[in-house]
Design an enzyme around this catalytic site. Structure first.
Site, PDB file in Angstrom:
ATOM      1  N   GLY A 462       0.763  -1.235   0.000  1.00 16.85           N
ATOM      2  CA  GLY A 462       0.000   0.000   0.000  1.00 16.85           C
ATOM      3  C   GLY A 462       0.793   1.284   0.000  1.00 16.85           C
ATOM      4  O   GLY A 462       0.238   2.335  -0.332  1.00 16.85           O
ATOM      5  N   GLY A 697      13.746   5.880   4.925  1.00 18.03           N
ATOM      6  CA  GLY A 697      12.570   5.068   5.251  1.00 18.03           C
ATOM      7  C   GLY A 697      11.576   5.845   6.082  1.00 18.03           C
ATOM      8  O   GLY A 697      11.942   6.705   6.884  1.00 18.03           O
ATOM      9  N   GLU A 700       7.508   3.189   9.242  1.00 19.14           N
ATOM     10  CA  GLU A 700       7.428   2.888  10.679  1.00 19.14           C
ATOM     11  C   GLU A 700       7.370   4.155  11.533  1.00 19.14           C
ATOM     12  O   GLU A 700       6.560   4.272  12.451  1.00 19.14           O
ATOM     13  CB  GLU A 700       8.638   2.045  11.102  1.00 19.14           C
ATOM     14  CG  GLU A 700       9.004   0.918  10.169  1.00 19.14           C
ATOM     15  CD  GLU A 700       8.043  -0.256  10.225  1.00 19.14           C
ATOM     16  OE1 GLU A 700       7.172  -0.266  11.098  1.00 19.14           O
ATOM     17  OE2 GLU A 700       8.183  -1.163   9.384  1.00 19.14           O
TER      18      GLU A 700
END
Length: 735
Positions: A462, A697, A700
């Site tokens: 997603g 990244g 998270e």
């Protein structure tokens, strides 16, 4: 030619397929002559199966088989461990014995010609047990706590420093078990062709699912193929290969036909992992002007008895703030439950709730603004590792976020802000997550029509992997976006790490970059070797690529396109790329993303209802490949953080370990009416050390700081400190 595609807020290249229904998920790959399997789950929490009355069920119309430990194939379960598997213990050997280790464990599987027949037969199957009472509460004094490897870290003398400090905090924090609950349930379709097995299976780690099932069945890895082009949300639940995948393959072999197995929503609370319930203690000691003198962080998380699941519960405390005396301790509580699993922001999201709540408590005790307290304890280096940070923009995140949020309009006293009769609270918290990287491979194939095919065995649950990887390939090849076709979701594509841990772009994107550069080098060599090419016999060193054209250095106005070079021979050019982090650079720097999250809540003082009005998050995540997708990632993480802070809690019946709210009526999650205004900002951060793309990244970290920011806002609104998640009405009314 298209250039500078990295950094552009492009819409999803797979968007049309998703909204028109052309995108195929695991359960959509129906096979000819397919049967349907339904798992029968144990209704006790500990003990053994003493009998299965299957004869009548087997005679039911449409039923092809009832498979249990008594008649299931004995599987070799060869050793196999991946980075996401617990290092200690052994995965569940499904239907290989009569032992029941936790409530909901698969004890049989029914296969029939239709799903309706399979469900009816499964419900009719009578199973008898010898039951014992399980231990399922980590706070139970009878539990045993064990220390995993490298569980404790220490520098200085934290206890003495805290005892001698003029201002101290020493509190206990608790976080409930959470379940992932993505839109798409776990599903696997299994089909055998002799000794070759194909799995159409929901997986965030295809090459591991391939290797795991090969090990379970004792097959050569190349005899197993896993296909998963689209995932309807996962958040970590599909990182591991859970028992239902084995059961689908086992059932298909048993009946000699393809078998489809889809878990029910209820079954997803049993055997596909969860965020573990945690108990934590934070002790802080500080000077009157807010300098930290000592920090103690002790944490304990639940695990199963047959595996030791660990997560980064206390690691953030080692490096987040400057302090000469720090001690962290991590323990596992063995319970009669299924093994927990990584869930978005695993470990960090739980650990930082305790740490950032304690820091907020300290700020009020000292009378120092919460952001200023963090500024006074901003480290110059990672004091746990004694390394410089590759980049650290936490204070810039706080400045950017505070300005957008309007932190300056906040009055510091609890219960001092109102909107009519509602209590208004504003809270802030730090977010951080490691900038991980793993070895990855990719392949680029340039066709004779100038189209580039790019392949990697990655997943897309997603965040927009199809789009962002297409941007990277188009950028380095100098091609328009529409001339790049990125493919993922097959285990026979070049191997990549798991689609989790916020390392997909860092790892796979870097591999795609490497493959693009290598295919350009091959094409340049072909051009100088082609007697009919304008570059014939030129030195490769005298040529360069610009905007998808090969030309002599200093002559960008004329050049050869990919189609010019490849089309002349009619033979596509293919190259593989590999990327991994330089171990010397990894040893030299501490690499993390950072963020600052701000939340505003409105609380009804009479009934205790809590509404989140707005959240602002500012993040330092290195280079942003696609700001549109990045903001979507952040808002999704914030919504997950709202759930963690105020709603999500899996409750187990202490008598048998049954999840009593294993359905969407009682397992509460944010819905549209719960979603406030969400705003995500990005610091302009350059980090040349983390990887060739400079990305850190994002998936998270977007969840990590949200729950403590909301909890701190609740205190500011009410003056009542709640140290348990989720925060409920009764906490606000009675705290």
């Amino acid at each position: 030619m298209s250039v500078n595609l990295i950094g552009k807020p492009l819409t999803r290249v797979d968007g049309r397929a998703k909204v028109t229904g052309a995108a195929r998920y695991a359960a959509d790959f129906n096979q000819p002559d397919q049967l349907y399997a339904v798992i029968v789950s144990a209704t006790i929490g500990l003990g053994r199966v003493t009998g299965i009355e299957s004869a009548e069920v087997e005679r039911t119309p449409g039923v092809a088989a009832v498979i249990a430990y008594s008649n299931a194939q004995r599987l070799p379960y060869l050793p196999h461990k991946a980075v996401i598997d617990p290092a200690v213990g052994e995965r569940l050997h499904v239907l290989q014995d009569d032992t029941v280790r936790f409530y909901g464990q698969p004890v049989a599987v029914v296969v029939a010609d239709t799903l309706d027949h399979a469900e009816r037969a499964a419900a009719a199957l009578r199973i008898s047990y010898e039951a014992r009472r399980p231990l399922v509460d980590p706070a139970d004094p009878r539990t045993e706590r064990i220390a995993p490897e490298a569980a404790d870290r220490s520098r200085g003398d934290a206890e003495t420093a805290i005892a001698d400090a003029s201002v101290t905090i020493d509190e206990i924090y608790e976080i409930a078990r959470e379940n992932h609950n993505p839109m798409e349930p776990h599903a696997t379709i299994a089909a055998w062709n002799g000794e070759r097995l194909t799995l159409w299976s929901k997986s965030q780690y295809l090459v591991n699912e391939q290797a795991e099932i090969a090990a379970v069945f004792g097959l050569p890895v190349q005899n197993v193929e896993v296909v998963c082009p689209f995932i309807g949300g996962a958040f970590g639940t599909s990182l591991r290969t859970w028992p239902h995948v084995t059961l689908a393959a086992l059932a298909a072999r048993h009946v000699g036909r393809p078998v489809k197995l889809v878990l029910t929503r209820k079954q997803m609370f049993f055997t596909t992992g969860h965020r573990p319930r945690t108990l934590q203690r934070i002790a802080l000691g500080a000077t009157p002007d807010g300098k930290l003198l000592g920090v103690v962080h002790e944490g304990a998380g639940e695990t199963s008895r047959y595996e030791q699941f660990t997560e980064a519960l206390t690691t953030v405390t080692d490096y987040l703030y400057s302090c000469p005396n720090v001690r962290t301790q991590y323990r596992l509580v063995q319970l009669d439950t299924g093994t927990p699993n990584h869930m978005r922001g695993p470990g960090e999201a739980s650990g930082i709730f305790a740490l950032e709540s304690a820091m907020d408590e300290l700020s009020y005790k000292l009378g120092i603004d919460p952001i200023e307290l963090r500024r006074r304890n901003e480290p110059r280096v990672d004091e746990a590792e004694n390394k410089p940070f590759s980049s650290r923009s936490l204070m810039q995140c706080y400045e950017l976020g505070a300005d957008r949020f309007g932190w300056a309009q906040r009055t510091p006293e609890p219960r001092s802000m109102r909107d009519g009769r509602l209590l208004i609270g504003m809270g802030a918290a730090t977010a951080t997550y490691p900038a991980f990287h793993a070895p990855a491979n990719a392949r680029v194939r340039l066709l004779t029509d100038g189209v580039a095919e790019v392949e990697a065995a990655a997943s897309d649950m997603g965040p927009g992997t199809y789009t962002s990887m297409t941007q990277v390939a188009a950028e380095f090849l100098g091609l328009p976006l529409e001339q790049v076709r990125f493919r993922l979701g097959r285990s026979d594509y070049p191997q990549t790490p798991s689609h989790g841990g916020s390392w997909t772009m860092a790892s796979v994107g870097s591999a795609i970059r490497a493959a693009c550069l290598e295919v350009q080098a091959q094409i340049a060599r072909r051009a100088v070797e082609d007697a009919g090419s304008p570059a014939f016999r030129a030195s490769v060193d005298d040529l360069e690529w610009s905007g998808g054209l090969l030309h002599r250095r200093g002559e960008p106005s004329s050049g050869l396109s990919y189609q010019d070079i490849v089309g002349r021979t009619g033979v596509p050019v293919e190259a593989n790329g590999f990327a991994q982090r330089d171990p010397e650079v990894a040893e030299r720097y501490s690499m993390h993303s950072f963020g600052a999250v701000f939340a505003e809540v409105a609380i009804d003082p009479d009934v205790g209802t809590i509404g989140v009005r707005r959240i602002v998050g500012a993040y330092g995540i290195g280079r942003v490949v696609n700001p549109l997708l990045a903001r979507s990632q952040c808002t999704g993480g914030m919504i997950g953080g709202i759930g963690m802070a105020l709603m999500e809690r899996t409750v187990l019946d202490p008598r048998d370990g049954r999840p009593v709210n294993a359905h969407m009526a009682d397992y509460l999650m944010p819905v549209n009416l719960d979603i406030p205004k969400l705003d995500a900002l990005f610091v302009d951060e350059i980090d040349p050390h983390v990887n060739p793309l400079g990305v850190k990244g994002l998936g998270e970290i977007a969840l990590v700081g949200t729950a403590p920011a909301i909890a701190n806002a609740v205190f500011h609104a009410t003056g009542k400190r709640v140290r348990t998640l989720p925060i409920q009405i009764e906490h606000v009314l009675t705290a």
